[in-house]
Design an enzyme around this catalytic site. Structure first.
Site, short mmCIF file in Angstrom:
data_model
loop_
_atom_site.label_atom_id
_atom_site.label_comp_id
_atom_site.label_asym_id
_atom_site.label_seq_id
_atom_site.Cartn_x
_atom_site.Cartn_y
_atom_site.Cartn_z
N CYS A 32 51.45 40.44 36.83
CA CYS A 32 51.00 41.18 35.66
C CYS A 32 50.20 42.41 36.02
O CYS A 32 49.04 42.54 35.66
CB CYS A 32 50.22 40.26 34.74
SG CYS A 32 51.35 39.20 33.81
N GLU A 33 50.79 43.31 36.76
CA GLU A 33 50.24 44.66 36.83
C GLU A 33 51.34 45.63 37.21
O GLU A 33 52.33 45.25 37.83
CB GLU A 33 49.05 44.76 37.78
CG GLU A 33 49.30 44.50 39.23
CD GLU A 33 47.98 44.68 40.01
OE1 GLU A 33 47.81 45.72 40.62
OE2 GLU A 33 47.13 43.77 39.97
#
Lengths: 419, 419
Positions: free
Chosen positions: A344-345
């Site tokens: 999640c980036e």
């Protein structure tokens, strides 16, 4: 032959093993290494420098899997270590201590003591306080210890700033005036034999020039030292040889030797080299599976099950890794993808705007040139177990590091009663 | 009060514990967390949004230590997870499944199945193929599953590009037209209850504007959906609240609430927030010891025993971490240092050109604001065992994750007989 990954009937093989068969057996993602490619890259260097009988110390920070280290040690390589943990690994693979050299700017007392007790060949020393510290510990242990001084030649190697190590403003090495002073005052260090010069200007250097420039400087300096009567036995020329990731045209081992050897003609040094990426880089790939194809108005994303926790080089250095489908589909058109992981980036990408054969969920792909600084930099970010590592030799393969489990993630953690 | 690290008689304390005492007991480097700071940051958000009774799901990718998670869960927090490994951790700390939300672009079949069986509150869905996959698996398990659709509002949050997630060209979320279409065709997904909207535009956002801009867009969109008769129960406003690393002046929880709540006045949603850094960032520090001071013509280097494998944020994002000496020396002059680790690459720095009180070997320093994306991103690069983690509560402290040993480094590795 650059490596032993190739296609047979449009399917990717590592040596004689179909890569898909490994994926089916153990799941994805995993690192896959070719025994033959590792050995051949080592032998290329051994052959190119045969006339000077060099000690080639594999720089294990590039890839420290025990099976890889054992493979190289059995073929005559030594090991370039940079920590107590790497010394531990070197001992695990029964590397003769006389083939271990120890570099790094931050050696602790305990690490120095362990290395002296092990009887390693020499320390590459990076600062005067370190020299004093090794002297003190050698004295305590009543040992005489070989020391090589790392000279910072102030040369720009033309590589990524994170891996350029031979410029004056980096933390590495000593300037020549200081090294000269140490040789003059060698009697201040009764437990050290200051007997070597070390130079390492950076990593992934594709042109010969920066090396030649640095080594000429070193040669002049050596001549000067020797005129004054100082004896230099070990000349450690470091590593840093670049490899092909994309369209680089790096010097071969032979070309490199032909540029370097004439510089040192007639010199009787024991030459040491510390290749890491040159041996490991193209000897391994990261195999991953497509989870989703996500088409947006702006881009197509191929979301795979490997992420920046597995291979951080693209996010950290902006590195390029070629992408090989495990099965080539001859006639399909190409599409352009951002190949991204599940983390999640936005920094979690492995390739951007890459034209590839059309991808579908469950397709398998290999990220090339992932044998160096791949697994060794991997983490558990996003609570992701680290990938398995697999070694192929001929038609045999074996898991040389198990895929981590969820239980591995929490090892050593505990919740106090007062929480 | 931003955190509970403070000086008493010029010595650094975490709550009522002198940090030096922990260093003496367990060695360095280690991460140190303040129980009180964690709880207070959670409570700040709980208080600020009290009027809407929000579900605050701590984003555990910032810090997933079990002791931290248990602390927050006991205080009423839920957990925002992004992987099967994080689900495993959530279960280990007995987080009620009704407080678990699951985001991320790359959920595997197994991970989706585990989460459905666990009975989590909802999935934040990032693509149409993922929606179909959850539908298929929910059908197989004969379950009805809550789904929230992540809307990509195409807003630039003004943060580092690696952590900006709300722009159209990132891999995250769905555009509004697509989300609208899904609501219209909800009957295609008989095992899903499409009942939520999720928006998360990035991380370390210090101004209120990008949030307000994104949320206004979402509000218009929600009004539109509701006019058409679609029901939205969960409104997940994500995380991303910035914290103070250096001279940022981020909005407080209260200021944030005062900007946000009026936008949604009269709406009956269950509000979900997913703070990670806001709760964890300033609740932890990384404590390290100076190994060497190396003075060169170009620079002064403070070489410490923590490196980029422990804290990769400076190398990866160019992040700033304030440096606090464990003992303040009142009258000494300041010097300027590059503070670097022992790892053999130039990217291994924790601070550049930093004016600090004069440092000497064995001095202890703490890197501030290391509670988020510190240990969770750490690795074994250079064969370095990962640091210990310590939690303080009042005058008590306990190791909540043991320092790794050399044996941990090689767990799962083996050398085939044919090597």
């Amino acid at each position: 032959m650059m490596h032993d990954f190739h296609y047979v009937n449009d399917e990717l093989y590592c040596e004689s093993v179909r890569v898909k068969d490994i994926a089916w057996r153990i799941g994805t993602p995993f690192y896959l290494y070719s025994h033959k490619t590792f050995v051949e890259h080592l032998e290329k260097l051994q052959r190119a420098f045969k006339s000077v009988k060099p000690l080639i110390c594999f720089s294990m920070k590039a890839n420290s899997n025990l099976a890889i280290l054992r493979t190289l040690v059995k073929k005559g390589a030594g090991l370039d270590i940079v920590s107590g943990g790497e010394l531990f690994r070197a001992k695990k693979v029964l590397c003769p201590p006389s083939r271990i050299v120890y570099a790094g700017v931050g050696k602790t007392d305990q690490e120095i003591e362990d290395a002296i007790r092990t009887g390693i060949l020499l320390f590459n020393v990076e600062s005067i306080p370190e020299l004093s510290r090794i002297e003190r510990i050698a004295g305590k242990l009543r040992k005489k210890v070989n020391v090589s001084l790392r000279v910072n030649p102030d040369v720009d190697p033309g590589t990524h700033e994170h891996i350029a190590t031979g410029k004056a403003e980096t933390k590495f090495g000593l300037d020549m005036d200081t090294v000269h002073l140490v040789f003059m005052r060698a009697d201040q260090y009764p437990h050290l034999l200051i007997c070597g010069i070390h130079v390492h200007i950076g990593s992934q250097i594709v042109r010969g020039e920066p090396f030649v420039k640095a080594f000429r400087k070193i040669l002049l300096f050596l001549t000067h030292l020797e005129k004054e009567g100082h004896k230099v036995e070990f000349l450690n020329l470091g590593g840093g040889l670049g490899i092909i990731y994309s369209d680089e045209r790096p010097q071969t081992a032979d070309e490199f030797a032909k540029q370097i050897l004439p510089l040192f003609k007639g010199k009787k040094y024991t030459f040491i080299f510390e290749p890491g990426r040159f041996i490991a880089g193209n000897s391994g790939v990261l195999v991953s599976r497509v989870l989703y194809i996500k088409e947006t108005q702006a881009k197509n994303f191929a979301i795979i099950d490997g992420g920046m926790n597995d291979l951080i080089r693209p996010a950290l250095y902006g590195s390029f890794h070629d992408i090989w489908p495990l099965k080539k589909k001859g006639l399909t058109r190409k599409s352009t993808y951002d190949v991204v992981g599940p983390i999640c980036e936005s920094g979690d990408f492995l390739a951007k705007n890459r034209a590839l054969q059309e991808l579908h969920p469950n397709d398998l792909v290999a990220f090339a040139s992932a044998g160096a600084y791949g697994f060794s930099m991997s983490s558990n970010y996003n609570a992701r177990p680290r990938a398995a590592e697999v070694l192929v030799r001929g038609s045999k393969f074996e898991v040389v590091r198990e895929r981590e489990t969820y239980l591995d993630l929490i090892r050593g953690e505990r919740i106090p009663r007062w929480v």
